[in-house]
Write a protein that holds these residues in place. Structure first.
Motif, PDB file in Angstrom:
ATOM      1  N   ALA A   1       0.825  -1.205   0.000  1.00 56.97           N
ATOM      2  CA  ALA A   1       0.000   0.000   0.000  1.00 56.97           C
ATOM      3  C   ALA A   1       0.861   1.257   0.000  1.00 56.97           C
ATOM      4  O   ALA A   1       0.602   2.209  -0.759  1.00 56.97           O
ATOM      5  CB  ALA A   1      -0.930  -0.014   1.215  1.00 56.97           C
ATOM      6  N   THR A   2       1.893   1.287   0.828  1.00 59.90           N
ATOM      7  CA  THR A   2       2.793   2.443   0.860  1.00 59.90           C
ATOM      8  C   THR A   2       3.581   2.555  -0.436  1.00 59.90           C
ATOM      9  O   THR A   2       3.782   3.656  -0.965  1.00 59.90           O
ATOM     10  CB  THR A   2       3.762   2.327   2.047  1.00 59.90           C
ATOM     11  OG1 THR A   2       3.020   2.143   3.249  1.00 59.90           O
ATOM     12  CG2 THR A   2       4.629   3.570   2.174  1.00 59.90           C
TER      13      THR A   2
ATOM     14  N   ARG B   1       2.617   1.725  -3.406  1.00 53.11           N
ATOM     15  CA  ARG B   1       1.753   2.248  -4.472  1.00 53.11           C
ATOM     16  C   ARG B   1       1.498   3.743  -4.330  1.00 53.11           C
ATOM     17  O   ARG B   1       1.192   4.423  -5.317  1.00 53.11           O
ATOM     18  CB  ARG B   1       0.432   1.485  -4.497  1.00 53.11           C
ATOM     19  CG  ARG B   1       0.585   0.043  -4.963  1.00 53.11           C
ATOM     20  CD  ARG B   1      -0.767  -0.625  -5.173  1.00 53.11           C
ATOM     21  NE  ARG B   1      -0.607  -2.007  -5.576  1.00 53.11           N
ATOM     22  CZ  ARG B   1      -0.318  -2.407  -6.812  1.00 53.11           C
ATOM     23  NH1 ARG B   1      -0.136  -1.499  -7.761  1.00 53.11           N
ATOM     24  NH2 ARG B   1      -0.207  -3.683  -7.097  1.00 53.11           N
ATOM     25  N   LYS B   2       1.608   4.269  -3.124  1.00 54.79           N
ATOM     26  CA  LYS B   2       1.462   5.708  -2.939  1.00 54.79           C
ATOM     27  C   LYS B   2       2.642   6.471  -3.521  1.00 54.79           C
ATOM     28  O   LYS B   2       2.513   7.646  -3.874  1.00 54.79           O
ATOM     29  CB  LYS B   2       1.333   6.024  -1.440  1.00 54.79           C
ATOM     30  CG  LYS B   2       0.022   5.568  -0.830  1.00 54.79           C
ATOM     31  CD  LYS B   2      -0.004   5.879   0.662  1.00 54.79           C
ATOM     32  CE  LYS B   2      -1.288   5.375   1.314  1.00 54.79           C
ATOM     33  NZ  LYS B   2      -1.298   5.632   2.779  1.00 54.79           N
TER      34      LYS B   2
END
Length: 298
Positions: free
Chosen positions: A72-73, A75-76
């Motif tokens: 998730a991080t 992809r940010k």
């Protein structure tokens, strides 16, 4: 309850020390988001030797051992395709791999692995692999990546800078390692691409006529740091803080227009005319291991 000292001076000194520590960490990832690292007792990022005492400040710190440790991080902060075709292009030239998100970015062994797999056989267009394209972009600075490359034949890991406006050239290849039998994981390529008609001035170079550096060890055996110091009129390449090339360079498009800001790319390409075919199914999965990508700017 612990007694406070009669004089406020020790407290003032402690407060000042804390404040300086926090200020030194503000640059981790370009803002205050990573200030919690100081609170958690993590060590400040050391300034690389080539830019020590120059006033450069850390503006991006993608640390895959501490602050970017989940998908998730990731992809940010990164895309996983090239900027071309509205950000959907998954290969260049005659490479065999296609960049995918089918477990091709994995956090393991305290690092990020870009993983090449061959789920449908070892053939052009059938291999799936991982890449990173930074959502951040900027111009000039010191760009560094810590990586450990895979051993297999036909592998082509790279760390490079590409124009954010999607026009090519220019391009700065911070490092490419091509394992085709002639070139192996014992040498690395450090190439500058431009259409500038100005003659290249080489101040110093440890590169051979193919723009390749032979360090005297095998890159696949351990992590190594590859970097460039990119300035308005020159680029200096480094391997583990050692200067391997210092050359003049114009970051210009073919029409002479300035190339503008650049994004960062790290990818594990496979196959094609330069690296050649992989050894076969036994070469997979292959992993390009990353510990960090960092940017300092003046």
């Amino acid at each position: 309850m612990r007694n406070l000292p009669d004089s406020p001076e020790p407290l003032r000194s402690l407060t000042l020390l804390r404040r300086r520590l926090i200020q030194g960490l503000i640059g981790l990832a370009g803002g205050g988001a990573w200030l919690t690292r100081a609170a958690h007792g993590q060590t400040a990022v050391p300034l690389p030797a080539p830019i020590a005492g120059t006033g450069y400040q850390l503006v991006k710190n993608w640390d895959f051992t501490s602050n970017v440790t989940d998908i998730a991080t990731l992809r940010k902060e990164f895309f996983t395709r090239y900027i071309y075709n509205n950000g959907q292009q998954d290969a260049l030239n005659d490479e065999w791999q296609r960049y995918r998100d089918n477990g091709n970015h994995a956090f393991e062994d305290d690092a990020l692995a870009l993983v090449a797999r061959a789920p449908a056989g070892v053939a052009r267009g059938k291999i799936e692999s991982g890449m990173l394209r930074s959502k951040w972009f900027g111009k000039y600075g010191y760009f560094e990546c810590s990586m450990k490359v895979p051993a297999g034949r036909g592998m082509w890991p790279a760390f490079w800078l590409n124009p954010q406006d999607g026009r090519w050239p220019p391009e700065i290849d911070i490092v490419e390692i091509v394992n085709n039998g002639r070139d192996t994981t014992r040498n690395s390529f450090h190439i500058l691409h431009t259409r500038s008609k100005e003659k290249r001035v080489v101040t110093s170079s440890r590169l051979d006529k193919h723009q390749s550096y032979w360090p005297g060890f095998d890159y696949k055996d351990d992590y190594h740091r590859f970097a460039v110091l990119w300035e308005a009129d020159r680029v200096r390449h480094y391997v583990d803080d050692k200067l391997v090339a210092d050359q003049s360079f114009k970051w210009e498009h073919e029409d002479g227009v300035d190339g503008g800001p650049a994004h960062i790319l790290v990818n594990l390409a496979v196959g094609g005319s330069w690296p050649g075919a992989p050894d076969g199914a036994d070469a997979f999965p292959a992993r390009l291991m990353l510990r960090h990508i960092r940017v300092w700017q003046a």
